[in-house]
Design a protein around this motif. Structure first.
Motif, mmCIF file in Angstrom:
data_model
loop_
_atom_site.group_PDB
_atom_site.id
_atom_site.type_symbol
_atom_site.label_atom_id
_atom_site.label_comp_id
_atom_site.label_asym_id
_atom_site.label_seq_id
_atom_site.Cartn_x
_atom_site.Cartn_y
_atom_site.Cartn_z
ATOM 1 N N GLU A 82 0.827 -1.209 0.000
ATOM 2 C CA GLU A 82 0.000 0.000 0.000
ATOM 3 C C GLU A 82 0.863 1.262 0.000
ATOM 4 O OE1 GLU A 82 -3.605 0.448 -0.006
ATOM 5 O OE2 GLU A 82 -3.170 -1.484 -0.945
ATOM 6 N N LEU A 83 1.945 1.227 0.760
ATOM 7 C CA LEU A 83 2.852 2.378 0.807
ATOM 8 C C LEU A 83 3.477 2.642 -0.566
ATOM 9 C CD1 LEU A 83 5.419 3.191 3.595
ATOM 10 C CD2 LEU A 83 6.111 3.284 1.193
ATOM 11 N N VAL A 84 3.979 1.583 -1.187
ATOM 12 C CA VAL A 84 4.624 1.742 -2.496
ATOM 13 C C VAL A 84 3.608 2.192 -3.541
ATOM 14 C CG1 VAL A 84 5.834 0.531 -4.353
ATOM 15 C CG2 VAL A 84 6.432 0.077 -1.966
ATOM 16 N N GLY A 85 2.416 1.609 -3.506
ATOM 17 C CA GLY A 85 1.384 1.996 -4.465
ATOM 18 C C GLY A 85 0.989 3.451 -4.320
ATOM 19 N N ALA A 86 0.822 3.912 -3.071
ATOM 20 C CA ALA A 86 0.464 5.310 -2.832
ATOM 21 C C ALA A 86 1.591 6.240 -3.263
ATOM 22 C CB ALA A 86 0.139 5.524 -1.356
ATOM 23 N N PHE A 87 2.821 5.849 -2.985
ATOM 24 C CA PHE A 87 3.973 6.631 -3.434
ATOM 25 C C PHE A 87 3.962 6.767 -4.955
ATOM 26 C CE2 PHE A 87 8.154 6.792 -5.325
ATOM 27 C CZ PHE A 87 8.797 7.809 -4.637
ATOM 28 N N MET A 88 3.734 5.657 -5.615
ATOM 29 C CA MET A 88 3.751 5.631 -7.076
ATOM 30 C C MET A 88 2.705 6.583 -7.657
ATOM 31 S SD MET A 88 3.593 2.181 -9.404
ATOM 32 C CE MET A 88 1.904 1.767 -8.950
ATOM 33 N N ILE A 89 1.510 6.575 -7.087
ATOM 34 C CA ILE A 89 0.440 7.441 -7.583
ATOM 35 C C ILE A 89 0.785 8.906 -7.378
ATOM 36 C CG2 ILE A 89 -1.943 8.164 -7.202
ATOM 37 C CD1 ILE A 89 -2.590 5.223 -6.577
ATOM 38 N N THR A 90 1.175 9.258 -6.157
ATOM 39 C CA THR A 90 1.461 10.659 -5.857
ATOM 40 C C THR A 90 2.667 11.166 -6.641
ATOM 41 O OG1 THR A 90 0.558 10.390 -3.629
ATOM 42 C CG2 THR A 90 1.954 12.306 -4.010
ATOM 43 N N PHE A 91 3.714 10.380 -6.685
ATOM 44 C CA PHE A 91 4.935 10.800 -7.375
ATOM 45 C C PHE A 91 4.677 11.053 -8.855
ATOM 46 C CE2 PHE A 91 9.003 9.797 -9.527
ATOM 47 C CZ PHE A 91 9.811 10.759 -8.926
ATOM 48 N N THR A 92 3.944 10.166 -9.499
ATOM 49 C CA THR A 92 3.740 10.297 -10.946
ATOM 50 C C THR A 92 2.665 11.323 -11.304
ATOM 51 O OG1 THR A 92 2.201 8.417 -10.924
ATOM 52 C CG2 THR A 92 4.510 7.949 -11.424
ATOM 53 N N VAL A 93 1.556 11.309 -10.599
ATOM 54 C CA VAL A 93 0.453 12.206 -10.960
ATOM 55 C C VAL A 93 0.756 13.650 -10.565
ATOM 56 C CG1 VAL A 93 -1.995 12.711 -10.646
ATOM 57 C CG2 VAL A 93 -1.221 10.332 -10.826
ATOM 58 N N ILE A 94 1.197 13.859 -9.336
ATOM 59 C CA ILE A 94 1.547 15.220 -8.918
ATOM 60 C C ILE A 94 2.770 15.691 -9.707
ATOM 61 C CG2 ILE A 94 2.194 16.711 -6.997
ATOM 62 C CD1 ILE A 94 -0.692 15.609 -6.967
ATOM 63 N N GLY A 95 3.684 14.776 -10.004
ATOM 64 C CA GLY A 95 4.833 15.126 -10.835
ATOM 65 C C GLY A 95 4.409 15.589 -12.216
ATOM 66 N N THR A 96 3.439 14.899 -12.796
ATOM 67 C CA THR A 96 2.917 15.315 -14.105
ATOM 68 C C THR A 96 2.328 16.721 -14.019
ATOM 69 O OG1 THR A 96 2.406 13.038 -14.730
ATOM 70 C CG2 THR A 96 1.269 14.768 -15.940
ATOM 71 N N ALA A 97 1.558 16.968 -12.965
ATOM 72 C CA ALA A 97 0.939 18.282 -12.798
ATOM 73 C C ALA A 97 1.983 19.377 -12.575
ATOM 74 C CB ALA A 97 -0.042 18.248 -11.633
ATOM 75 N N LEU A 98 3.028 19.063 -11.825
ATOM 76 C CA LEU A 98 4.057 20.057 -11.522
ATOM 77 C C LEU A 98 4.970 20.350 -12.702
ATOM 78 C CD1 LEU A 98 5.208 18.934 -7.947
ATOM 79 C CD2 LEU A 98 4.117 21.112 -8.524
ATOM 80 N N PHE A 99 5.340 19.301 -13.429
ATOM 81 C CA PHE A 99 6.403 19.449 -14.416
ATOM 82 C C PHE A 99 5.934 19.630 -15.858
ATOM 83 C CE2 PHE A 99 8.712 16.544 -11.270
ATOM 84 C CZ PHE A 99 9.172 17.625 -10.527
ATOM 85 N N MET B 290 -4.536 1.754 -2.152
ATOM 86 C CA MET B 290 -3.620 2.872 -2.411
ATOM 87 C C MET B 290 -4.260 4.235 -2.177
ATOM 88 S SD MET B 290 -1.854 1.287 -5.882
ATOM 89 C CE MET B 290 -3.444 1.221 -6.734
ATOM 90 N N ASN B 291 -5.372 4.267 -1.473
ATOM 91 C CA ASN B 291 -6.159 5.484 -1.288
ATOM 92 C C ASN B 291 -7.081 5.262 -0.087
ATOM 93 O OD1 ASN B 291 -8.232 7.422 -1.413
ATOM 94 N ND2 ASN B 291 -8.370 7.378 -3.633
ATOM 95 N N PRO B 292 -7.010 6.107 0.950
ATOM 96 C CA PRO B 292 -7.860 5.921 2.126
ATOM 97 C C PRO B 292 -9.348 5.852 1.806
ATOM 98 C CG PRO B 292 -6.148 7.510 2.607
ATOM 99 C CD PRO B 292 -6.073 7.235 1.123
ATOM 100 N N ALA B 293 -9.793 6.589 0.796
ATOM 101 C CA ALA B 293 -11.211 6.567 0.429
ATOM 102 C C ALA B 293 -11.623 5.178 -0.039
ATOM 103 C CB ALA B 293 -11.494 7.599 -0.660
ATOM 104 N N VAL B 294 -10.743 4.518 -0.779
ATOM 105 C CA VAL B 294 -11.051 3.170 -1.258
ATOM 106 C C VAL B 294 -11.118 2.198 -0.077
ATOM 107 C CG1 VAL B 294 -10.263 1.261 -2.707
ATOM 108 C CG2 VAL B 294 -10.005 3.629 -3.498
#
Length: 260
Positions: A29-46, A87-91
């Motif tokens: 769960e930790l790795v999956g959440a990291f993967m989502i945040t790193f890639t999606v927020i990274g896409t938005a930032l960069f 990978m998401n508390p809501a889920v």
């Protein structure tokens, strides 16, 4: 989220039939959440507004929506057989409300997801620190892609619009997840249905709220966004959690009873 493979399924997934330890589940769960945040927020930032779109390098809202849908699909395929691939508390809350995940295991999952998400934004901050002078400070001044209303809403929407979008979008997301992973579900195609659903709701929600549907992601970005981002964080936790619980209890009442 996909169901645990059975002995009737191909030998290629047989190795996942044994129950993983709690530590392994939380790590997934930790790795999956990291993967989502790193890639999606990274896409938005960069890349959302890279060089103001010069050279066709601006992916826009569609690019972020696709990044979210693709990475969640990959994450479910990768970690679903291990931890459920929430990978998401809501889920996690939605599954617990639907009676398909033990409430006693909810805190551990949410903690792992939150830590993974924070590590994701921390890594992104490290990347920005090595960029152009002032890149990290600028990202923080703009909220670090935090979800919210007012200045954090790309379209300038208010708090009422925020709650409507985040609550309903999360409820719809969980409704699809619970349906396609249930007894009458889509089997191995479930991750694709989930990912495509995320793409569609993100395209609608990003202009209004910056599109979260994920309290762990919201915590992770607000920690770096500071100020207003932290002040609005409560709503980015309450709205998705409310939508998830509504979908979970509704699914249990309307569909699970009939399935039994």
């Amino acid at each position: 989220m996909p169901r645990t493979p059975t002995s009737a399924e191909p030998a290629t997934v047989a190795e996942f039939s044994d129950e993983p330890s709690v530590a392994v589940k939380l790590t997934a769960e930790l790795v999956g959440a990291f993967m989502i945040t790193f890639t999606v927020i990274g896409t938005a930032l960069f890349t959302v507004g890279f060089e103001r779109g010069q050279g066709a390098l601006n992916v826009g809202f569609l690019g972020v929506s696709l990044a979210l849908g693709f990475i969640v699909t990959a994450g479910i395929y990768a970690f679903g057989p291990i931890s459920g691939g929430h990978m998401n508390p809501a889920v996690t809350l939605g599954f617990a409300a639907a009676g398909r995940f033990a409430w006693k295991d909810v805190p551990g999952h949410i903690a792992a997801q939150t830590v993974g998400s924070v590590l994701g934004t921390t890594a992104l901050a490290g990347v920005l620190a090595g960029g152009k002078e002032g890149a990290l400070a600028e990202a923080q001044r703009s909220g670090f892609v935090s979800s919210g209303w007012g200045e954090f809403s790309p379209g300038g929407f208010g708090i009422g619009s925020f709650f409507i979008i985040e609550t309903i979008a999360t409820a719809l997301y969980l409704t699809v997840i619970l349906a396609v992973t249930g007894r009458r579900g889509a089997g191995k195609f479930a991750p694709l249905a989930i990912g495509l659903t995320l793409v569609v709701i993100a395209m609608m929600a990003i202009p209004v709220t910056n599109g979260s549907f994920n309290p762990a992601r919201s915590v992770a970005t607000a920690l770096f966004g500071g100020g207003t981002a932290l002040a609005q964080l409560w709503a980015s936790i309450v709205a998705p959690a409310t939508g998830a619980l509504i979908a979970g209890f509704a699914h249990k009442t309307l569909f699970e009873r009939d399935a039994r």
